[in-house]
Every structure is written in structure tokens, then in C-alpha cells.
Scaffold this motif. Structure first.
Motif, PDB file in Angstrom:
ATOM      1  N   LEU A   1      35.287  18.162 144.208  1.00 46.33           N
ATOM      2  CA  LEU A   1      36.946  18.577 144.588  1.00 46.33           C
ATOM      3  C   LEU A   1      36.737  18.558 146.105  1.00 46.33           C
ATOM      4  N   LEU A   2      35.700  18.944 146.703  1.00 44.22           N
ATOM      5  CA  LEU A   2      35.429  19.158 148.348  1.00 44.22           C
ATOM      6  C   LEU A   2      35.302  17.915 148.999  1.00 44.22           C
ATOM      7  N   ASN A   3      35.118  16.789 148.318  1.00 47.73           N
ATOM      8  CA  ASN A   3      34.835  15.603 148.853  1.00 47.73           C
ATOM      9  C   ASN A   3      35.966  14.846 150.031  1.00 47.73           C
ATOM     10  N   ASN A   4      37.229  15.412 149.861  1.00 44.84           N
ATOM     11  CA  ASN A   4      38.518  14.796 150.406  1.00 44.84           C
ATOM     12  C   ASN A   4      38.713  15.801 151.715  1.00 44.84           C
ATOM     13  N   TYR A   5      38.074  16.937 151.730  1.00 45.43           N
ATOM     14  CA  TYR A   5      38.406  17.939 152.836  1.00 45.43           C
ATOM     15  C   TYR A   5      37.553  17.972 153.794  1.00 45.43           C
ATOM     16  N   GLN A   6      38.097  18.603 155.256  1.00 55.75           N
ATOM     17  CA  GLN A   6      37.213  18.820 156.274  1.00 55.75           C
ATOM     18  C   GLN A   6      37.493  20.132 156.989  1.00 55.75           C
ATOM     19  N   ALA A   7      36.931  20.662 157.785  1.00 63.49           N
ATOM     20  CA  ALA A   7      37.129  21.733 158.515  1.00 63.49           C
ATOM     21  C   ALA A   7      38.341  21.654 159.247  1.00 63.49           C
ATOM     22  N   GLY A   8      38.835  22.740 159.359  1.00 69.81           N
ATOM     23  CA  GLY A   8      40.297  22.910 160.092  1.00 69.81           C
ATOM     24  C   GLY A   8      41.289  22.691 159.320  1.00 69.81           C
ATOM     25  N   GLU A   9      41.347  22.186 157.808  1.00 68.83           N
ATOM     26  CA  GLU A   9      42.632  21.849 157.285  1.00 68.83           C
ATOM     27  C   GLU A   9      43.019  23.256 156.662  1.00 68.83           C
ATOM     28  N   ALA A  10      44.474  23.448 156.532  1.00 67.88           N
ATOM     29  CA  ALA A  10      45.066  24.446 155.740  1.00 67.88           C
ATOM     30  C   ALA A  10      44.938  24.234 154.153  1.00 67.88           C
ATOM     31  N   VAL A  11      44.453  25.140 153.276  1.00 66.52           N
ATOM     32  CA  VAL A  11      44.432  24.980 151.833  1.00 66.52           C
ATOM     33  C   VAL A  11      44.625  26.069 151.139  1.00 66.52           C
ATOM     34  N   LYS A  12      44.864  25.906 149.796  1.00 69.27           N
ATOM     35  CA  LYS A  12      44.991  27.026 148.842  1.00 69.27           C
ATOM     36  C   LYS A  12      44.027  26.845 147.787  1.00 69.27           C
ATOM     37  N   VAL A  13      43.115  27.913 147.668  1.00 69.33           N
ATOM     38  CA  VAL A  13      42.174  27.564 146.633  1.00 69.33           C
ATOM     39  C   VAL A  13      42.306  28.596 145.543  1.00 69.33           C
ATOM     40  N   SER A  14      42.462  27.807 144.251  1.00 71.29           N
ATOM     41  CA  SER A  14      42.472  28.816 143.128  1.00 71.29           C
ATOM     42  C   SER A  14      41.020  29.268 142.681  1.00 71.29           C
ATOM     43  N   ILE A  15      41.066  30.680 142.532  1.00 73.68           N
ATOM     44  CA  ILE A  15      39.390  31.078 142.170  1.00 73.68           C
ATOM     45  C   ILE A  15      39.431  31.980 140.826  1.00 73.68           C
ATOM     46  N   ASN A  16      38.224  32.235 140.598  1.00 71.99           N
ATOM     47  CA  ASN A  16      37.844  33.057 139.531  1.00 71.99           C
ATOM     48  C   ASN A  16      36.934  34.170 140.088  1.00 71.99           C
ATOM     49  N   LEU A  17      36.798  35.620 139.790  1.00 74.79           N
ATOM     50  CA  LEU A  17      35.881  36.319 140.242  1.00 74.79           C
ATOM     51  C   LEU A  17      34.799  36.477 139.138  1.00 74.79           C
ATOM     52  N   ARG A  18      33.642  36.321 139.445  1.00 72.57           N
ATOM     53  CA  ARG A  18      32.607  36.568 138.384  1.00 72.57           C
ATOM     54  C   ARG A  18      31.796  37.438 138.762  1.00 72.57           C
ATOM     55  N   GLY A  19      31.164  38.245 138.026  1.00 70.00           N
ATOM     56  CA  GLY A  19      30.148  39.425 138.043  1.00 70.00           C
ATOM     57  C   GLY A  19      29.152  39.467 136.952  1.00 70.00           C
ATOM     58  N   ARG A  20      28.031  39.766 137.199  1.00 70.85           N
ATOM     59  CA  ARG A  20      27.090  39.967 136.129  1.00 70.85           C
ATOM     60  C   ARG A  20      26.042  41.159 136.743  1.00 70.85           C
ATOM     61  N   GLU A  21      25.283  41.493 135.410  1.00 69.42           N
ATOM     62  CA  GLU A  21      24.302  42.557 135.463  1.00 69.42           C
ATOM     63  C   GLU A  21      23.070  41.661 135.468  1.00 69.42           C
ATOM     64  N   TRP A  22      21.902  42.221 136.018  1.00 69.63           N
ATOM     65  CA  TRP A  22      20.612  42.034 136.074  1.00 69.63           C
ATOM     66  C   TRP A  22      19.629  43.266 136.144  1.00 69.63           C
ATOM     67  N   VAL A  23      18.782  42.988 135.405  1.00 70.21           N
ATOM     68  CA  VAL A  23      17.751  44.066 135.461  1.00 70.21           C
ATOM     69  C   VAL A  23      16.497  43.383 135.962  1.00 70.21           C
ATOM     70  N   ASN A  24      15.716  43.957 137.101  1.00 70.47           N
ATOM     71  CA  ASN A  24      14.737  43.405 137.584  1.00 70.47           C
ATOM     72  C   ASN A  24      13.368  43.869 136.844  1.00 70.47           C
ATOM     73  N   PRO A  25      12.298  43.427 137.074  1.00 72.49           N
ATOM     74  CA  PRO A  25      11.044  43.781 136.462  1.00 72.49           C
ATOM     75  C   PRO A  25      10.615  45.231 136.361  1.00 72.49           C
ATOM     76  N   GLN A  26      11.076  46.053 137.621  1.00 72.15           N
ATOM     77  CA  GLN A  26      10.913  47.294 137.619  1.00 72.15           C
ATOM     78  C   GLN A  26      11.840  48.122 136.940  1.00 72.15           C
ATOM     79  N   GLY A  27      13.025  47.476 136.168  1.00 68.98           N
ATOM     80  CA  GLY A  27      13.748  48.350 135.513  1.00 68.98           C
ATOM     81  C   GLY A  27      15.018  48.521 136.040  1.00 68.98           C
ATOM     82  N   GLU A  28      15.202  48.345 137.400  1.00 68.75           N
ATOM     83  CA  GLU A  28      16.314  48.734 138.239  1.00 68.75           C
ATOM     84  C   GLU A  28      17.509  47.649 137.754  1.00 68.75           C
ATOM     85  N   THR A  29      18.773  48.149 137.767  1.00 70.48           N
ATOM     86  CA  THR A  29      19.871  47.266 137.341  1.00 70.48           C
ATOM     87  C   THR A  29      20.716  47.094 138.559  1.00 70.48           C
TER      88      THR A  29
END
Length: 124
Positions: A48-76
């Protein structure tokens, strides 16, 4: 959700693994204190970004994503990501473009089919 502003940066596509690719877009909002929002486009949305360049005014539709990860030391740990799924160019405001044309002066001429002999029943 939507983010509007001017494109600051469009990074090259990254092939993260054999089956996953992503591309980063940075949008600078146009407000008193501009914010630089990093938005990721993944998989087929990278194109979708192929036809755009720096400086152009745009409206971008977004989704917020979040995730949980536990490292090998057990910290979340928690991670957030902003993923784009649609992008549109914004047109410059042109006040005359959407305004209807003014009627001709004849449209404001007095009525000629008025019959003064007709009586109306208006109480005033």
C-alpha cells in the motif's frame, strides 16, 4: 482509528522471516505540538505504501496491537504496536471546489406573474 498528518519517512520493506515482512511509515501530525507516529504495515499491506512519498498529507487507518511476553528469567514484558491497514491521500482544502455556483442575477428579479387583484387569506 485513524491518524492524519504528513508523511515524514517511509522505510524500505524488511523481510523478517521467510513468511513475514513489514514496512514502517512515520506520520507527523499537524497540531500545535506535532507527534511523530510510527506505523507498521505487514504482509500484503506493505504494498500500500508503494505510491506514497515523504511530504504527502495522508489519513491512515490503524489498529492498536498489544502482546505479553515472558522472558527466560520469568519476567513479563508488554509490547504495543500500531498497525496500518489502509492509507489515503488527503486533498488540499479548496473552498471554491465544493461550493455551488451563485445563481444568475435574473434569479433575484421580482416576480412578474403576481396578480394584485388576488386576495389572500393571511391574517397579517
Amino acid at each position: 482509528m485513524e491518524v492524519t498528518g504528513k508523511i515524514k519517512v517511509i522505510n524500505a520493506e524488511q523481510q523478517v522471516s521467510a513468511s513475514f515482512r513489514k514496512r514502517e511509515l512515520v506520520v507527523a501530525t499537524e497540531e500545535q505540538y506535532p507527534q511523530f507516529i510510527s506505523i507498521n504495515f505487514v504482509q500484503d499491506k506493505c504494498d500500500l505504501l508503494n505510491n506514497y512519498q515523504a511530504g504527502e498529507a495522508v489519513k491512515v487507518s490503524i489498529n492498536l496491537r498489544g502482546r505479553e511476553w515472558v522472558n527466560p528469567q520469568g519476567e513479563t514484558k508488554y509490547f504495543n504496536d500500531i498497525q496500518g491497514w489502509r492509507i489515503e491521500k488527503l486533498q488540499a482544502e479548496a473552498p471554491a471546489a465544493g461550493m455551488p455556483a451563485m445563481p444568475a442575477a435574473e434569479a433575484f428579479a421580482p416576480a412578474t406573474n403576481f396578480n394584485e387583484e388576488e386576495h389572500d387569506d393571511l391574517p397579517f
